[in-house]
Design an enzyme around this catalytic site. Structure first.
Site, PDB file in Angstrom:
ATOM      1  CG  LEU A   1      -1.846  -1.178   1.404  1.00 15.89           C
ATOM      2  CD1 LEU A   1      -2.871  -0.874   2.492  1.00 15.89           C
ATOM      3  CD2 LEU A   1      -2.532  -1.558   0.109  1.00 15.89           C
TER       4      LEU A   1
ATOM      5  CG  ASN B   1       6.368  -5.571   5.852  1.00 15.50           C
ATOM      6  OD1 ASN B   1       5.384  -5.714   5.143  1.00 15.50           O
ATOM      7  ND2 ASN B   1       7.169  -4.530   5.752  1.00 15.50           N
ATOM      8  CD  GLU B   2       0.764  -6.056   6.460  1.00 18.05           C
ATOM      9  OE1 GLU B   2       1.503  -7.035   6.674  1.00 18.05           O
ATOM     10  OE2 GLU B   2       0.207  -5.875   5.354  1.00 18.05           O
TER      11      GLU B   2
ATOM     12  N   GLY C   1       1.108  -5.364   1.177  1.00 18.67           N
ATOM     13  CA  GLY C   1       0.077  -5.412   0.127  1.00 18.67           C
ATOM     14  C   GLY C   1       0.574  -6.055  -1.159  1.00 18.67           C
TER      15      GLY C   1
HETATM   16  C1  LIG Z   1      -2.415   1.545   7.544  1.00 17.50           C
HETATM   17  C2  LIG Z   1      -3.093   2.459   8.404  1.00 17.50           C
HETATM   18  C3  LIG Z   1      -3.433   1.997   9.680  1.00 17.50           C
HETATM   19  C4  LIG Z   1      -4.385   1.221  10.040  1.00 17.50           C
HETATM   20  C5  LIG Z   1      -5.229   0.470   9.157  1.00 17.50           C
HETATM   21  C6  LIG Z   1      -5.536  -0.755   9.727  1.00 17.50           C
HETATM   22  C7  LIG Z   1      -5.078  -1.920   9.353  1.00 17.50           C
HETATM   23  C8  LIG Z   1      -4.369  -2.355   8.109  1.00 17.50           C
HETATM   24  C9  LIG Z   1      -3.356  -1.518   7.586  1.00 17.50           C
HETATM   25  C10 LIG Z   1      -2.484  -1.615   6.701  1.00 17.50           C
HETATM   26  C11 LIG Z   1      -2.048  -2.609   5.846  1.00 17.50           C
HETATM   27  C12 LIG Z   1      -0.967  -2.238   5.169  1.00 17.50           C
HETATM   28  C13 LIG Z   1      -0.375  -3.051   4.174  1.00 17.50           C
HETATM   29  C14 LIG Z   1       0.751  -2.335   3.460  1.00 17.50           C
HETATM   30  O1  LIG Z   1       0.976  -2.670   2.347  1.00 17.50           O
HETATM   31  S1  LIG Z   1       1.619  -1.062   4.230  1.00 17.50           S
HETATM   32  C15 LIG Z   1       3.019  -0.778   3.180  1.00 17.50           C
HETATM   33  C16 LIG Z   1       4.128  -1.663   3.599  1.00 17.50           C
HETATM   34  N1  LIG Z   1       5.221  -1.590   2.685  1.00 17.50           N
HETATM   35  C17 LIG Z   1       6.474  -1.673   3.074  1.00 17.50           C
HETATM   36  O2  LIG Z   1       6.774  -1.806   4.227  1.00 17.50           O
HETATM   37  C18 LIG Z   1       7.507  -1.595   1.984  1.00 17.50           C
HETATM   38  C19 LIG Z   1       8.465  -0.496   2.233  1.00 17.50           C
HETATM   39  N2  LIG Z   1       9.410  -0.414   1.133  1.00 17.50           N
HETATM   40  C20 LIG Z   1      10.474  -1.238   0.985  1.00 17.50           C
HETATM   41  O3  LIG Z   1      10.707  -2.179   1.714  1.00 17.50           O
HETATM   42  C21 LIG Z   1      11.407  -0.924  -0.152  1.00 17.50           C
HETATM   43  O4  LIG Z   1      11.103   0.353  -0.615  1.00 17.50           O
HETATM   44  C22 LIG Z   1      11.352  -1.923  -1.328  1.00 17.50           C
HETATM   45  C23 LIG Z   1      11.948  -3.270  -0.904  1.00 17.50           C
HETATM   46  C24 LIG Z   1       9.945  -2.122  -1.847  1.00 17.50           C
HETATM   47  C25 LIG Z   1      12.225  -1.364  -2.482  1.00 17.50           C
HETATM   48  O5  LIG Z   1      13.504  -1.053  -2.016  1.00 17.50           O
HETATM   49  P1  LIG Z   1      14.456  -0.085  -2.864  1.00 17.50           P
HETATM   50  O6  LIG Z   1      15.745  -0.021  -2.129  1.00 17.50           O
HETATM   51  O7  LIG Z   1      14.488  -0.522  -4.281  1.00 17.50           O
HETATM   52  O8  LIG Z   1      13.726   1.322  -2.876  1.00 17.50           O
HETATM   53  P2  LIG Z   1      13.677   2.418  -1.689  1.00 17.50           P
HETATM   54  O9  LIG Z   1      14.860   3.304  -1.825  1.00 17.50           O
HETATM   55  O10 LIG Z   1      13.432   1.777  -0.387  1.00 17.50           O
HETATM   56  O11 LIG Z   1      12.357   3.209  -2.093  1.00 17.50           O
HETATM   57  C26 LIG Z   1      12.313   4.030  -3.268  1.00 17.50           C
HETATM   58  C27 LIG Z   1      11.275   5.098  -3.047  1.00 17.50           C
HETATM   59  O12 LIG Z   1       9.994   4.491  -2.913  1.00 17.50           O
HETATM   60  C28 LIG Z   1       9.367   4.914  -1.699  1.00 17.50           C
HETATM   61  N3  LIG Z   1       8.513   3.848  -1.175  1.00 17.50           N
HETATM   62  C29 LIG Z   1       8.885   2.615  -0.815  1.00 17.50           C
HETATM   63  N4  LIG Z   1       7.829   1.900  -0.384  1.00 17.50           N
HETATM   64  C30 LIG Z   1       6.764   2.721  -0.477  1.00 17.50           C
HETATM   65  C31 LIG Z   1       5.377   2.557  -0.166  1.00 17.50           C
HETATM   66  N5  LIG Z   1       4.860   1.406   0.309  1.00 17.50           N
HETATM   67  N6  LIG Z   1       4.557   3.599  -0.363  1.00 17.50           N
HETATM   68  C32 LIG Z   1       5.028   4.766  -0.850  1.00 17.50           C
HETATM   69  N7  LIG Z   1       6.350   4.983  -1.163  1.00 17.50           N
HETATM   70  C33 LIG Z   1       7.185   3.964  -0.977  1.00 17.50           C
HETATM   71  C34 LIG Z   1      10.534   5.242  -0.788  1.00 17.50           C
HETATM   72  O13 LIG Z   1      10.130   6.062   0.233  1.00 17.50           O
HETATM   73  C35 LIG Z   1      11.485   5.868  -1.762  1.00 17.50           C
HETATM   74  O14 LIG Z   1      11.060   7.198  -1.981  1.00 17.50           O
HETATM   75  P3  LIG Z   1      12.105   8.387  -2.134  1.00 17.50           P
HETATM   76  O15 LIG Z   1      12.958   8.028  -3.314  1.00 17.50           O
HETATM   77  O16 LIG Z   1      12.898   8.405  -0.863  1.00 17.50           O
HETATM   78  O17 LIG Z   1      11.268   9.589  -2.345  1.00 17.50           O
END
Ligand SMILES: CC/C=C\C/C=C\C/C=C\C=C\CC(=O)SCCNC(=O)CCNC(=O)[C@H](O)C(C)(C)COP(=O)(O)OP(=O)(O)OC[C@H]1O[C@@H](n2cnc3c(N)ncnc32)[C@H](O)[C@@H]1OP(=O)(O)O
Length: 290
Positions: free
Chosen positions: A114, A183-184, A159
């Site tokens: 997400l 990993n939530e 997600g």
């Molecule tokens: C939720 C609200 C609360 C309550 C609601 C109740 C219950 C349920 C709630 C939620 C369920 C949630 C499910 C989800 O999906 S939450 C999202 C979880 N995602 C993550 O933890 C992933 C995080 N990202 C990573 O691990 C890494 O980015 C990667 C492995 C995907 C890629 O690694 P890279 O080294 O290739 O790239 P990065 O340098 O880390 O990132 C590049 C760039 O992208 C931005 N970014 C990464 N992930 C996200 C994201 N999920 N959403 C938006 N943006 C993201 C990151 O910040 C970098 O941006 P900048 O270049 O710094 O601007």
């Protein structure tokens, strides 16, 4: 409650603008073989695209490939989720389509889950609409009549993992840098019950209990061992393997496979008919400190 209703209306209007019927209340049964209208020259390939997703349908095999192409990390924003649902619905309404391979056009990432920016500093109505779109994505994919194969060519947390889990079969590229899981808990949030149930269905209760409580992101070999992915292949073999798996699944009569899938996945209708409460604004703000 009013906000949820308003969001449902907004999301439905977004879908309606696309020309897609919404919502569909019961699974459709498609013909067994891909069919061409008589008298027309068969067009072997059809493609459509938006700024998040590219879809190519090979009408001779009945197999579509959906490629996520939303840099930097294919995060699931409201726009992405809407385009995903529109694309899936278009394929389901296309009688030439029987199977769908989902993969990424972004190097090293399948989907980052997400979009975190959708969950910060927005209005209650926005959260409700966003959450509605997340649920709709899962309902449509998990309940799809198409054969769905996830060709996971990069990391797939949260997600992103849910998308893969919602498919019928998961093939992941072997790469020591790639991880997958829900990993939530690591993020201080709780995976909703339908994330959890989809995970349990794939790996079993004990493995899920440990993985979800610790919010683990698994390496590819570990994900394979626990059944989170069905197969592991080198990058260059991914497409070939996905096509081969698809051919195996499509060899069965559609109606029998579809009804069996529908029977196995019937719990999705519970969510579909009851749409649980959207998390409150304060919940989002508390979680992300925004
Ligand atoms: C939720 C609200 C609360 C309550 C609601 C109740 C219950 C349920 C709630 C939620 C369920 C949630 C499910 C989800 O999906 S939450 C999202 C979880 N995602 C993550 O933890 C992933 C995080 N990202 C990573 O691990 C890494 O980015 C990667 C492995 C995907 C890629 O690694 P890279 O080294 O290739 O790239 P990065 O340098 O880390 O990132 C590049 C760039 O992208 C931005 N970014 C990464 N992930 C996200 C994201 N999920 N959403 C938006 N943006 C993201 C990151 O910040 C970098 O941006 P900048 O270049 O710094 O601007």
């Amino acid at each position: 409650m009013a906000a949820v209703a308003a969001a449902a209306g907004t999301f439905a209007r977004r879908m309606a603008r696309s020309g897609v019927l919404f919502p569909r209340s019961s699974p459709q049964v498609w013909p067994q073989a891909a069919r061409q209208p008589p008298g027309l020259l068969p067009a072997q390939r059809r493609a459509f695209s938006n700024n998040k997703i590219l879809v190519e349908l090979d009408t001779s095999s009945g197999v579509a490939t959906m490629k996520f192409k939303s840099p930097p990390v294919n995060s699931l924003s409201l726009d992405f989720l809407t385009e995903f649902c529109i694309s899936l619905e278009k394929l389901e309404n296309d009688r030439a389509c029987r199977g769908l391979i989902i993969t990424s056009a972004i190097p090293r990432v399948f989907s980052s889950g997400l979009d975190i920016t959708e969950m910060c500093g927005k209005s209650t109505e926005h959260y409700a609409e966003f959450w509605r779109a997340v649920q709709e994505m899962w309902i449509r994919l998990y309940g799809s009549n198409l054969v769905t194969v996830a060709a996971i060519n990069g990391s797939s947390p949260a997600g992103g993992c849910l998308i893969a889990l919602s498919c019928d079969y998961r093939i992941m590229v072997e790469n020591p840098k790639y991880v997958i899981g829900l990993n939530e808990a690591q993020l201080g949030i709780v995976a909703p019950f339908w994330f959890k149930d989809t995970f349990v269905n794939a790996v079993g209760h004990r493995a899920a209990e440990r993985s979800l409580q610790l919010g683990l992101l698994h390496s590819v070999p570990e994900a394979h061992r626990m059944g989170l992915v069905d197969e592991v292949v080198p990058e260059e073999k991914l497409q070939e393997k996905a096509v081969a798996v698809m051919a195996q699944w499509l060899a069965l009569p559609d109606h029998a496979r579809q009804l069996t899938k529908s029977m196995m996945r019937k719990t999705f209708r519970t969510l579909s008919s009851s749409h649980p409460k959207t998390p409150s604004r304060s919940h989002f703000q508390r979680t992300w400190r925004c």
